[in-house]
Design a protein around this motif. Sequence first.
Motif, PDB file in Angstrom:
ATOM      1  N   GLU A  64       0.860  -1.183   0.000  1.00 15.76           N
ATOM      2  CA  GLU A  64       0.000   0.000   0.000  1.00 15.76           C
ATOM      3  C   GLU A  64       0.894   1.231   0.000  1.00 15.76           C
ATOM      4  OE1 GLU A  64      -3.360   2.117   2.843  1.00 15.76           O
ATOM      5  OE2 GLU A  64      -2.776   0.041   3.214  1.00 15.76           O
ATOM      6  N   LEU A  65       0.612   2.152  -0.915  1.00  8.56           N
ATOM      7  CA  LEU A  65       1.340   3.423  -0.961  1.00  8.56           C
ATOM      8  C   LEU A  65       0.668   4.361   0.035  1.00  8.56           C
ATOM      9  CD1 LEU A  65       3.480   5.254  -2.289  1.00  8.56           C
ATOM     10  CD2 LEU A  65       1.723   5.914  -3.938  1.00  8.56           C
ATOM     11  N   VAL A  66       1.387   4.674   1.102  1.00  9.76           N
ATOM     12  CA  VAL A  66       0.839   5.526   2.162  1.00  9.76           C
ATOM     13  C   VAL A  66       1.099   6.990   1.858  1.00  9.76           C
ATOM     14  CG1 VAL A  66       0.921   6.011   4.632  1.00  9.76           C
ATOM     15  CG2 VAL A  66       1.170   3.673   3.828  1.00  9.76           C
ATOM     16  N   GLY A  67       2.239   7.274   1.265  1.00 13.41           N
ATOM     17  CA  GLY A  67       2.562   8.667   0.959  1.00 13.41           C
ATOM     18  C   GLY A  67       3.710   8.779  -0.022  1.00 13.41           C
ATOM     19  N   ALA A  68       3.734   9.899  -0.710  1.00 16.76           N
ATOM     20  CA  ALA A  68       4.821  10.213  -1.637  1.00 16.76           C
ATOM     21  C   ALA A  68       5.215  11.655  -1.388  1.00 16.76           C
ATOM     22  CB  ALA A  68       4.376  10.018  -3.079  1.00 16.76           C
ATOM     23  N   THR A  69       6.519  11.891  -1.282  1.00 18.24           N
ATOM     24  CA  THR A  69       6.993  13.250  -1.022  1.00 18.24           C
ATOM     25  C   THR A  69       8.069  13.621  -2.027  1.00 18.24           C
ATOM     26  OG1 THR A  69       8.640  12.402   0.534  1.00 18.24           O
ATOM     27  CG2 THR A  69       6.533  13.105   1.454  1.00 18.24           C
ATOM     28  N   SER A 151      -6.008   9.455 -17.038  1.00 18.64           N
ATOM     29  CA  SER A 151      -6.713   8.440 -16.250  1.00 18.64           C
ATOM     30  C   SER A 151      -6.957   8.842 -14.795  1.00 18.64           C
ATOM     31  CB  SER A 151      -5.930   7.134 -16.280  1.00 18.64           C
ATOM     32  OG  SER A 151      -4.658   7.304 -15.698  1.00 18.64           O
ATOM     33  N   GLY A 152      -6.456   9.972 -14.375  1.00 17.41           N
ATOM     34  CA  GLY A 152      -6.658  10.435 -13.004  1.00 17.41           C
ATOM     35  C   GLY A 152      -5.547  10.037 -12.045  1.00 17.41           C
ATOM     36  N   VAL A 153      -4.749   9.043 -12.423  1.00 28.85           N
ATOM     37  CA  VAL A 153      -3.648   8.592 -11.571  1.00 28.85           C
ATOM     38  C   VAL A 153      -2.469   8.167 -12.437  1.00 28.85           C
ATOM     39  CG1 VAL A 153      -5.070   7.795  -9.639  1.00 28.85           C
ATOM     40  CG2 VAL A 153      -4.511   6.224 -11.479  1.00 28.85           C
ATOM     41  N   ALA A 154      -1.283   8.260 -11.855  1.00 22.47           N
ATOM     42  CA  ALA A 154      -0.091   7.690 -12.486  1.00 22.47           C
ATOM     43  C   ALA A 154       0.205   6.392 -11.748  1.00 22.47           C
ATOM     44  CB  ALA A 154       1.080   8.658 -12.380  1.00 22.47           C
ATOM     45  N   ARG A 155       0.453   5.333 -12.471  1.00 19.46           N
ATOM     46  CA  ARG A 155       0.662   4.016 -11.867  1.00 19.46           C
ATOM     47  C   ARG A 155       2.147   3.712 -11.714  1.00 19.46           C
ATOM     48  NH1 ARG A 155      -3.409  -0.428 -12.964  1.00 19.46           N
ATOM     49  NH2 ARG A 155      -4.381   0.892 -11.448  1.00 19.46           N
ATOM     50  N   LEU A 156       2.536   3.407 -10.463  1.00 24.99           N
ATOM     51  CA  LEU A 156       3.921   3.039 -10.158  1.00 24.99           C
ATOM     52  C   LEU A 156       4.030   1.515 -10.085  1.00 24.99           C
ATOM     53  CD1 LEU A 156       4.638   5.554  -7.258  1.00 24.99           C
ATOM     54  CD2 LEU A 156       5.307   5.777  -9.653  1.00 24.99           C
ATOM     55  N   PHE A 167       8.616 -10.312  -6.312  1.00 24.71           N
ATOM     56  CA  PHE A 167       7.190 -10.014  -6.394  1.00 24.71           C
ATOM     57  C   PHE A 167       7.011  -8.628  -6.998  1.00 24.71           C
ATOM     58  CE2 PHE A 167       7.925 -12.994  -3.041  1.00 24.71           C
ATOM     59  CZ  PHE A 167       6.899 -13.912  -3.173  1.00 24.71           C
ATOM     60  N   THR A 168       6.016  -8.491  -7.867  1.00 20.71           N
ATOM     61  CA  THR A 168       5.743  -7.207  -8.513  1.00 20.71           C
ATOM     62  C   THR A 168       4.335  -6.747  -8.164  1.00 20.71           C
ATOM     63  OG1 THR A 168       7.216  -7.728 -10.344  1.00 20.71           O
ATOM     64  CG2 THR A 168       5.585  -6.023 -10.733  1.00 20.71           C
ATOM     65  N   CYS A 169       4.217  -5.448  -7.829  1.00 19.79           N
ATOM     66  CA  CYS A 169       2.931  -4.841  -7.483  1.00 19.79           C
ATOM     67  C   CYS A 169       2.798  -3.541  -8.271  1.00 19.79           C
ATOM     68  CB  CYS A 169       2.862  -4.512  -5.994  1.00 19.79           C
ATOM     69  SG  CYS A 169       3.633  -5.705  -4.916  1.00 19.79           S
ATOM     70  N   ARG A 170       1.570  -3.105  -8.431  1.00 18.30           N
ATOM     71  CA  ARG A 170       1.317  -1.807  -9.066  1.00 18.30           C
ATOM     72  C   ARG A 170       0.459  -0.986  -8.105  1.00 18.30           C
ATOM     73  NH1 ARG A 170       2.888  -4.465 -13.123  1.00 18.30           N
ATOM     74  NH2 ARG A 170       2.922  -4.107 -15.310  1.00 18.30           N
ATOM     75  N   VAL A 171       0.870   0.251  -7.872  1.00 19.36           N
ATOM     76  CA  VAL A 171       0.110   1.149  -6.998  1.00 19.36           C
ATOM     77  C   VAL A 171      -0.129   2.458  -7.729  1.00 19.36           C
ATOM     78  CG1 VAL A 171       0.961   0.150  -4.843  1.00 19.36           C
ATOM     79  CG2 VAL A 171       2.193   2.037  -5.870  1.00 19.36           C
ATOM     80  N   GLU A 176      -6.721   6.645  -4.904  1.00 16.88           N
ATOM     81  CA  GLU A 176      -7.327   6.211  -3.650  1.00 16.88           C
ATOM     82  C   GLU A 176      -6.358   5.266  -2.951  1.00 16.88           C
ATOM     83  OE1 GLU A 176     -10.991   3.335  -2.494  1.00 16.88           O
ATOM     84  OE2 GLU A 176     -11.367   4.829  -4.045  1.00 16.88           O
ATOM     85  N   ARG A 177      -6.199   5.477  -1.664  1.00 16.83           N
ATOM     86  CA  ARG A 177      -5.245   4.666  -0.895  1.00 16.83           C
ATOM     87  C   ARG A 177      -5.823   3.271  -0.678  1.00 16.83           C
ATOM     88  NH1 ARG A 177      -3.038   6.130   5.094  1.00 16.83           N
ATOM     89  NH2 ARG A 177      -2.529   3.982   5.551  1.00 16.83           N
ATOM     90  N   ARG A 178      -5.159   2.261  -1.252  1.00 15.73           N
ATOM     91  CA  ARG A 178      -5.591   0.880  -1.097  1.00 15.73           C
ATOM     92  C   ARG A 178      -4.404  -0.050  -1.311  1.00 15.73           C
ATOM     93  NH1 ARG A 178      -5.923  -1.287  -6.177  1.00 15.73           N
ATOM     94  NH2 ARG A 178      -6.107   0.222  -7.848  1.00 15.73           N
ATOM     95  N   ALA A 179      -4.523  -1.251  -0.760  1.00 15.14           N
ATOM     96  CA  ALA A 179      -3.450  -2.242  -0.914  1.00 15.14           C
ATOM     97  C   ALA A 179      -3.546  -2.868  -2.305  1.00 15.14           C
ATOM     98  CB  ALA A 179      -3.565  -3.313   0.150  1.00 15.14           C
ATOM     99  N   SER A 180      -2.397  -3.131  -2.875  1.00 13.22           N
ATOM    100  CA  SER A 180      -2.319  -3.751  -4.191  1.00 13.22           C
ATOM    101  C   SER A 180      -1.684  -5.127  -4.049  1.00 13.22           C
ATOM    102  CB  SER A 180      -1.475  -2.872  -5.119  1.00 13.22           C
ATOM    103  OG  SER A 180      -1.220  -3.533  -6.333  1.00 13.22           O
ATOM    104  N   GLU A 181      -2.370  -6.144  -4.539  1.00 13.17           N
ATOM    105  CA  GLU A 181      -1.867  -7.523  -4.469  1.00 13.17           C
ATOM    106  C   GLU A 181      -0.631  -7.663  -5.363  1.00 13.17           C
ATOM    107  OE1 GLU A 181      -2.365 -11.352  -2.852  1.00 13.17           O
ATOM    108  OE2 GLU A 181      -3.697  -9.663  -2.554  1.00 13.17           O
TER     109      GLU A 181
END
Length: 191
Positions: A64-69, A151-156, A167-171, A176-181
């Motif tokens: 889960e991405l909690v914050g980016a600075t 799309s409203g968001v940039a995907r990391l 393991f690879t995840c996309r956030v 919206e803050r949510r966990a990514s499998e």
Amino acid sequence: MTAAAASTHEEEEQEQPGGPMTWKEMVGVVVALLSIPLVLYFYVAFAMQLARSNQDEPARYSVELVGATGIAPAAGFQLLVRLDNGRIIDMNGGCGDVVVSYAGVPLARGRVPALYVGTKKVATVAVVATSGGVGIPEDLLRLMSEERRRSGVARLELDLWLQRGLFTCRVDLHGERRASECRERNFIYSS
């Protein structure tokens, strides 16, 4: 025949097996034969229930991405790495590295601490990934802005290099803050 001989002959007739069974003996045999399938049914039902409750499922990672600075000039990402141990044994699931990328370009790196998770338990650890003072290239910032407008968001993309594999995840950045499998990736290591 003498009395002693007649008495011995009567005892032999009474002790000889194979005579007709009494109705009580027959009922006992029938009950015993009918109870065998019933006992087997309950034994199998119990074994199946036990197997269902102790199913060994794979461990699952999520981020889960909690914050980016400070996306520019330097990037920093606060992450929560979660391990859901579906296994029927305890496991060590952490201790590794995380790389945060956008469009295949690494933006930041961090260290995942050691993670011990008990049987069928869940553990979460906080991870900070930083760019080490290196900024994001201007072209990449422009690409991120265009994707966010579309799309409203940039995907990391996050790569977790752990003891248990890659393991690879996309956030979503600014989503919206949510966990990514995470999904496990196969890789070949050669030196």
